[in-house]
Enzyme design. Structure first.
Site, PDB file in Angstrom:
ATOM      1  N   GLY A 101      12.838   2.864   5.242  1.00 39.36           N
ATOM      2  CA  GLY A 101      11.716   3.147   6.138  1.00 39.36           C
ATOM      3  C   GLY A 101      10.922   4.257   5.478  1.00 39.36           C
ATOM      4  N   THR A 102      10.041   3.863   4.571  1.00 33.88           N
ATOM      5  CA  THR A 102       9.388   4.878   3.726  1.00 33.88           C
ATOM      6  C   THR A 102       8.309   5.666   4.463  1.00 33.88           C
ATOM      7  OG1 THR A 102       8.164   3.005   2.854  1.00 33.88           O
ATOM      8  CG2 THR A 102       9.883   3.937   1.451  1.00 33.88           C
ATOM      9  N   ASN A 103       7.951   5.225   5.681  1.00 35.68           N
ATOM     10  CA  ASN A 103       7.011   6.058   6.450  1.00 35.68           C
ATOM     11  C   ASN A 103       7.716   7.355   6.822  1.00 35.68           C
ATOM     12  OD1 ASN A 103       5.323   3.829   6.395  1.00 35.68           O
ATOM     13  ND2 ASN A 103       5.996   3.109   8.407  1.00 35.68           N
ATOM     14  N   ARG A 151     -28.439  -0.372 -33.601  1.00 31.73           N
ATOM     15  CA  ARG A 151     -27.744  -0.149 -32.330  1.00 31.73           C
ATOM     16  C   ARG A 151     -26.430   0.608 -32.529  1.00 31.73           C
ATOM     17  NH1 ARG A 151     -29.417  -4.338 -28.599  1.00 31.73           N
ATOM     18  NH2 ARG A 151     -31.018  -5.581 -29.577  1.00 31.73           N
ATOM     19  N   ARG A 173      10.062  -4.530  15.338  1.00 30.86           N
ATOM     20  CA  ARG A 173      10.165  -3.259  16.086  1.00 30.86           C
ATOM     21  C   ARG A 173      10.286  -3.615  17.572  1.00 30.86           C
ATOM     22  NH1 ARG A 173       5.980  -1.567  12.045  1.00 30.86           N
ATOM     23  NH2 ARG A 173       6.587   0.416  11.127  1.00 30.86           N
ATOM     24  N   MET A 207     -25.278   6.289 -26.027  1.00 29.72           N
ATOM     25  CA  MET A 207     -25.877   6.566 -27.335  1.00 29.72           C
ATOM     26  C   MET A 207     -27.160   5.754 -27.465  1.00 29.72           C
ATOM     27  SD  MET A 207     -22.541   6.994 -29.690  1.00 29.72           S
ATOM     28  CE  MET A 207     -22.007   5.370 -29.368  1.00 29.72           C
ATOM     29  N   CYS A 234      10.728  -1.620   4.468  1.00 24.40           N
ATOM     30  CA  CYS A 234       9.895  -2.100   5.566  1.00 24.40           C
ATOM     31  C   CYS A 234       8.867  -1.073   5.993  1.00 24.40           C
ATOM     32  CB  CYS A 234      10.748  -2.553   6.744  1.00 24.40           C
ATOM     33  SG  CYS A 234      11.715  -1.209   7.443  1.00 24.40           S
ATOM     34  N   ARG A 288      15.326  -4.464  14.679  1.00 28.49           N
ATOM     35  CA  ARG A 288      15.684  -3.042  14.737  1.00 28.49           C
ATOM     36  C   ARG A 288      15.800  -2.606  16.186  1.00 28.49           C
ATOM     37  NH1 ARG A 288      11.485   1.362  12.701  1.00 28.49           N
ATOM     38  NH2 ARG A 288      10.572   0.941  14.742  1.00 28.49           N
ATOM     39  N   GLU A 340      15.783   6.222   6.146  1.00 25.27           N
ATOM     40  CA  GLU A 340      14.480   6.862   6.315  1.00 25.27           C
ATOM     41  C   GLU A 340      14.587   8.371   6.466  1.00 25.27           C
ATOM     42  OE1 GLU A 340      12.452   5.018   9.631  1.00 25.27           O
ATOM     43  OE2 GLU A 340      14.275   4.816  10.786  1.00 25.27           O
ATOM     44  N   HIS A 345      -0.675   5.411  14.956  1.00 25.82           N
ATOM     45  CA  HIS A 345      -0.488   4.242  15.823  1.00 25.82           C
ATOM     46  C   HIS A 345      -1.603   3.227  15.594  1.00 25.82           C
ATOM     47  CE1 HIS A 345      -0.953   2.055  19.672  1.00 25.82           C
ATOM     48  NE2 HIS A 345       0.368   1.959  19.554  1.00 25.82           N
ATOM     49  N   SER A 383      17.477  -0.871   4.641  1.00 25.78           N
ATOM     50  CA  SER A 383      16.047  -1.110   4.494  1.00 25.78           C
ATOM     51  C   SER A 383      15.351   0.248   4.510  1.00 25.78           C
ATOM     52  CB  SER A 383      15.551  -1.981   5.644  1.00 25.78           C
ATOM     53  OG  SER A 383      14.149  -2.117   5.550  1.00 25.78           O
ATOM     54  N   GLY A 428     -25.085   3.175 -22.065  1.00 30.92           N
ATOM     55  CA  GLY A 428     -26.261   4.045 -22.012  1.00 30.92           C
ATOM     56  C   GLY A 428     -26.057   5.410 -22.633  1.00 30.92           C
ATOM     57  N   ARG A 474     -19.935 -11.306 -23.528  1.00 35.28           N
ATOM     58  CA  ARG A 474     -18.894 -10.416 -22.982  1.00 35.28           C
ATOM     59  C   ARG A 474     -18.271 -11.105 -21.775  1.00 35.28           C
ATOM     60  NH1 ARG A 474     -23.284  -6.011 -20.882  1.00 35.28           N
ATOM     61  NH2 ARG A 474     -24.409  -7.458 -19.585  1.00 35.28           N
ATOM     62  N   LYS A 502     -19.470  -3.734 -30.225  1.00 37.18           N
ATOM     63  CA  LYS A 502     -20.619  -4.619 -30.421  1.00 37.18           C
ATOM     64  C   LYS A 502     -20.575  -5.291 -31.788  1.00 37.18           C
ATOM     65  CE  LYS A 502     -24.299  -3.167 -28.451  1.00 37.18           C
ATOM     66  NZ  LYS A 502     -24.992  -1.902 -28.341  1.00 37.18           N
ATOM     67  N   TYR A 559      13.941  -7.393  -1.513  1.00 36.65           N
ATOM     68  CA  TYR A 559      12.678  -7.858  -0.931  1.00 36.65           C
ATOM     69  C   TYR A 559      11.809  -6.674  -0.535  1.00 36.65           C
ATOM     70  CZ  TYR A 559      14.686  -6.427   3.483  1.00 36.65           C
ATOM     71  OH  TYR A 559      15.223  -5.664   4.472  1.00 36.65           O
TER      72      TYR A 559
HETATM   73  C1  PEP Z   1       9.389   3.688   8.557  1.00 35.86           C
HETATM   74  O1  PEP Z   1       9.654   4.796   8.984  1.00 35.86           O
HETATM   75  O2  PEP Z   1       9.033   3.456   7.400  1.00 35.86           O
HETATM   76  C2  PEP Z   1       9.493   2.521   9.465  1.00 35.86           C
HETATM   77  C3  PEP Z   1       9.328   1.291   9.009  1.00 35.86           C
HETATM   78  O3  PEP Z   1       9.696   2.780  10.775  1.00 35.86           O
HETATM   79  P1  PEP Z   1       8.550   3.238  11.787  1.00 35.86           P
HETATM   80  O4  PEP Z   1       7.252   3.157  11.062  1.00 35.86           O
HETATM   81  O5  PEP Z   1       8.615   2.303  12.941  1.00 35.86           O
HETATM   82  O6  PEP Z   1       8.959   4.627  12.115  1.00 35.86           O
HETATM   83 MG    MG Z   2      10.681   4.958  10.877  1.00 37.98          MG
END
Ligand code: PEP
Ligand code: MG
Length: 907
Positions: free
Chosen positions: A798-800, A103, A576, A114, A864, A632, A777, A469, A796, A112, A347, A33, A884
């Site tokens: 597939g981090t799921n 102040r 997919r 002090m 992906c 895929r 994956e 899903h 690529s 609020g 501010r 302040k 990407y």
């Molecule tokens: C994943 O596994 O990250 C992926 C993209 O494939 P899916 O979700 O279709 O298993």
């Molecule tokens: Mg997968």
């Protein structure tokens, strides 16, 4: 000479020098302040004269156990003398009394936390002078009682309830409900009563001497640094306990000194739309609180132009100057005392997402900030706002306070949706066709619910997690969705759900907010922002200049691809193919293929599927002319395409009962046929049953066991590519193998694939440039990417699945179970299915990229999995040097911005 503990607002240069010119350190010394007021003074903005006692003085006071450091009080008095000279008012003088506020203000804002004491300088004498000056006895006594109350409470520790009790009593006696209705006499008697309380509780008279008032108030603010509220706040906010607070002493100015006085609040731009136009409210002859409390009907600031033209012109100029100085839209408070304008605070202004985008873009055009700054100022969440309908914030607030918020779940697909509850896909489709708005509600969704989900405005499930899903489909199609709402008890038999003490029946209206994961009863008003907003487009085009990561999309159908292109996607990172299998005209062929006992039957079923796939791929290639399309091959376990075992058993039992009661031979024959057919399917379902289907016969394993399947898909891809290529479309297919764990799988699939591709290209007389690659994956694939890269020209992530298999946590069940608890207990900092786990999954990705590129330097690497649309994960992908990220079409604009942030922050 003693150290300097006190800085007048116009001594900012000296304060800077004291800390060695470091701006952060100045804020540390004078508090937020104090620095702000001094800064405004320095740039020539009229702020009421004042000074700041430093945090160093506070720390010295606290360290000594409660004595002012040497010279501090003298300096405070000297500063006061300087203020008197500047204002022409005198502390404690009846004719023209100087009143000040005291102040607190630490380096970091602690709202609020002090304390503040206003109207220091009032006593029985100066009150009289103030009444003569203002002609408003009511206001002056209200101000006086406030001083006694605040001083009593903050400085002397008299509990506020003691004062409040009296106020309640007086209001009752006067027969009024609010303080504003109290007369001057009433305030006068309240002041007297407050003084009595003060004396009774502290055994002291209320101090008449303004200097004593100031000294004790300064001490009280120092002490408040170690008050319980402050300590708790700092612990919670992670603010260091040794910073201390500064104390700013500011001349009080009053907007209620006649018709040439006023007070107001303003934003330098429109906080809702971002339009470059000052907006605000004010009141003539009023106190600041009157504006904020909404007791009197405020006037639009534009009216001040005619009512107080001189002050308005000055205000407008100051507003512009503040924006130029801070390079930000400002939220200001001002007071006009007898025609003289004073700025009391400035501010950064709060704003909506739309306003944030427009202000950032406009400020670049105005030369206030750079394009980089503009891009960094807008958050991914703000961009998300443009992509989905939202609930009107007022409507949501009212629903909440009215007890209509039913439940909370996982916010898996953003946006607001309103509709009638429907528990079954066919009915959802039927109602939607009749023009009804529906929300599809299920315990969880399955592939054969998709037509209902598409027809619905939104999706709600009681089970399932972020990669369930329902979540995947909802995100892909941009349908708002809330999943995993465990407090919903869905009774499919009775077509109703119970939540809290409410029963919602099929056909009842609900509203769901997929942005925050909330479920409401009834219809909430929505508003629809616009992705075509010209300022957003401009900002995103700048983001594109700065990012190095490509932004691709996950899309299965041409219309998804078209939308993604419109949002700025530069390729398809994942198509997919099995999603196409689930469509009602294809599913029977898929089922036939699975049920086939003889190779000929299987090849016939596959032949029937081929034209469908070819058409789908051709559509995608046409839309993505000149851009990469990664297709895929089939991934899910085959049982997903067949009815569930439970449903089959139920149907069979049903048929058998009907058989017992069937009289006619023809009917018996017909039912027997049906029973045999169901039994056959059941046998197949049982033979396909696996304890862990996610770790079973799926992905590339299907292609190895049923090479005809790979051959059919490859043929469809190449026939489509040859066809559209002849039409002049630039086709760039990349074929991706899912769930690879060993290089030999890839080797085998590549042989099959190359042979079929060659046959088709020869048949058609067209050569197609294509790439062959795989998803990474599974941890083993990540650790052996050097071997894999010998055969794959792209990978690529597939981090799921990679997250599922690295953690050993089921992607479908985790969020309904212990994972939430893990996050609440801090065992996991984030949901790993939302944000890539840097140390585990991230490390595997790093190894994979390094090993892969060591063997094949140009190896194209992307992602992906769902993380491809998450800003934090995008930053990691940038660091890892991926080419990407690929995400659902609706995340594309967010990913463009997040990728630019990642690049700019790394600079
Ligand atoms: C994943 O596994 O990250 C992926 C993209 O494939 P899916 O979700 O279709 O298993
Ligand atoms: Mg997968």
């Amino acid at each position: 000479m003693s150290e300097k503990w006190v800085y007048l607002f116009n001594e900012l240069d000296q304060a800077e020098k004291h800390v060695g010119g470091d701006w952060e350190a100045v804020r540390g010394l004078l508090g937020g302040k104090g620095t702000n007021l001094a800064e405004m003074a320095r740039i020539g903005v009229p702020v009421p004269p004042g000074f700041t006692v430093t945090t160093e003085a506070c720390n010295a006071y606290l360290a000594s156990g409660g004595s002012f450091p040497e010279g501090m009080w003298e300096q405070e008095k000297e500063a006061l003398t300087a203020i008197q000279a500047e204002t022409g008012k005198t502390f404690g003088n009846r004719e023209n009394p100087l009143l000040v506020s005291c102040r607190s203000g630490a380096k970091f804002s602690m709202p609020g936390m002090m304390d503040t004491v206003l109207n220091i300088g009032l006593n029985d004498e100066t009150v009289k002078g103030m009444i003569e000056l203002t002609g408003d006895e009511r206001f002056v006594y209200d101000a006086y009682r406030r001083l006694v109350q605040m001083f009593g409470n903050v400085v002397m520790g008299v509990p506020d309830e003691a004062f409040e009790e009296i106020l309640t009593e007086v209001r009752k006696k006067q027969g009024v409900r609010t303080d504003t209705e109290l007369t001057a006499d009433a305030w006068k008697s309240v002041t007297e009563k407050f003084k009595e309380i003060f004396k009774r509780r502290t055994k002291l008279d209320f101090p008449d001497d303004p200097y004593v008032q100031l000294k004790l108030a300064t001490e009280a603010v120092f002490k408040s640094w170690n008050g319980k509220r402050a300590v708790d706040y700092r612990n919670a906010a992670g603010i260091s306990h040794d910073l201390g607070t500064a104390v700013s002493i500011v001349t009080m100015v009053f907007g209620n000194m006649g018709e040439d006085s006023a007070t107001g609040v303003a934003m330098t731009r429109n906080g809702s739309t971002g339009e470059n136009q000052i907006e605000g409210d004010y009141l003539t002859n009023a106190q600041g609180e009157d504006v904020v409390a909404g007791i009197r009907l405020t006037k639009d600031l534009t009216q001040m132009k005619t009512e107080l033209p001189k002050a308005y012109a000055e205000f407008e100029q100051i507003a512009r100057r503040l924006e130029k100085h801070y390079h930000e839209m400002q939220d200001v408070e001002f007071t006009i005392e007898k025609g003289k304008l004073w700025m009391l605070q400035t501010r950064d202004g709060k704003r909506t997402a739309q306003a944030a985008v427009r202000i950032a873009a406009d400020m670049v055009e105005e030369g206030l900030i750079t394009r980089e700054e503009a891009v960094l100022r807008v958050t991914p969440e703000q961009v998300d706002f443009f992509l989905h309908p939202q609930f009107d914030p007022e409507a949501a607030k009212m629903a909440r306070t009215g007890g209509n918020m039913l439940a909370e779940g996982l916010n898996v697909s953003p946006g607001a949706a309103v509709g009638m509850v429907v528990f079954e896909a066919d009915l959802a489709e039927e109602w939607a066709k009749e023009g009804k708005q529906v929300i599809m509600v299920r315990p969880e969704t399955k592939p054969d619910d998709v037509h209902g989900m598409l027809a619905a405005r939104g999706i709600l499930t009681s089970r399932g997690g972020r990669t369930s899903h329902a979540a995947l489909v909802a995100r892909q199609f941009g349908k708002p969705a809330v999943v995993g709402v465990s407090s919903l008890e869905i009774d499919m038999g009775r077509r109703q759900m119970a939540v809290k003490d409410k029963i919602i029946k099929e056909g009842d209206w609900i509203s769901i907010d997929g942005t925050v994961g909330e479920v409401y009863a009834g219809k909430l008003a929505t508003m629809i922002p616009d992705i075509k907003d010209p300022w957003l487009r401009k900002l995103l085009s700048w983001a594109d200049e700065f990012r190095t990561l490509g932004v691709w999309t996950n899309a299965d159908y041409p219309h998804d691809a078209r939308r993604a292109l419109e949002y700025g996607a530069e390729g398809i990172g994942l198509c997919r193919t099995e999603h196409m299998f689930f469509q009602s005209d294809r599913l029977p062929h898929v089922q036939k293929m699975i049920m086939a006992d003889l190779p000929i039957e299987r090849s016939e079923a596959l032949k029937a599927l081929l034209p469908f796939q070819r058409e789908d791929f051709a559509g995608l290639f046409q839309v993505m002319n000149g851009l990469t399309v990664i297709i895929r091959l089939i991934d899910p376990p085959l049982h997903e395409f067949l009815p569930s075992q439970v449903d089959l058993l139920r149907d069979l039992a049903d048929l058998k009962i009907r058989l017992q009661h069937a009289g006619k031979l023809k009917k018996i024959d017909e039912l027997l046929g049906k029973v045999r057919n169901k039994e056959r399917i059941l046998k197949r379902v049982e033979s396909l049953h696996e304890a862990n289907p996610m770790l079973g016969l799926r992905g590339v394993r299907l292609g190895i066991l049923i090479p005809e399947l790979t051959i059919m898909q490859v043929r469809a891809i190449f026939e489509a590519a040859c066809m559209v290529s002849k039409e002049g479309v630039d086709v760039r297919p990349e074929i991706m193998i899912p769930l690879t764990t060993h290089v030999n799988e890839l080797k085998k699939q590549r042989e099959v694939l190359e042979a079929e591709a060659m046959i088709v290209m020869e048949e058609r007389g067209v050569e197609i440039n294509y790439k062959f690659g795989t998803m990474i994956e599974l941890p083993r694939a990540a650790l052996t990417t050097d071997q894999i890269a010998e055969y794959a020209s792209f990978i690529s992530f597939g981090t799921n699945d990679l997250t599922q298999t690295t953690f050993g946590i089921s992607r479908d069940d985790a969020e309904a179970g212990f994972l939430i608890e893990y996050m609440e207990n801090g065992i996991l900092p984030d949901n790993p299915f939302d944000t890539i786990d840097r140390d585990g999954v991230g490390e595997l990705m790093k190894i994979a990229v390094e090993k892969g590129r060591a063997v094949r330097p140009g190896l194209e690497c992307g992602i992906c999995g769902e993380h491809g649309g998450d800003p934090q994960s995008i930053a990691l992908c940038h660091e890892l040097g991926l080419n990407y990220v690929s995400c659902s079409p609706f995340r594309v604009p967010i990913a463009r911005l997040a990728a630019a942030h990642a690049a700019l922050r790394k600079k």
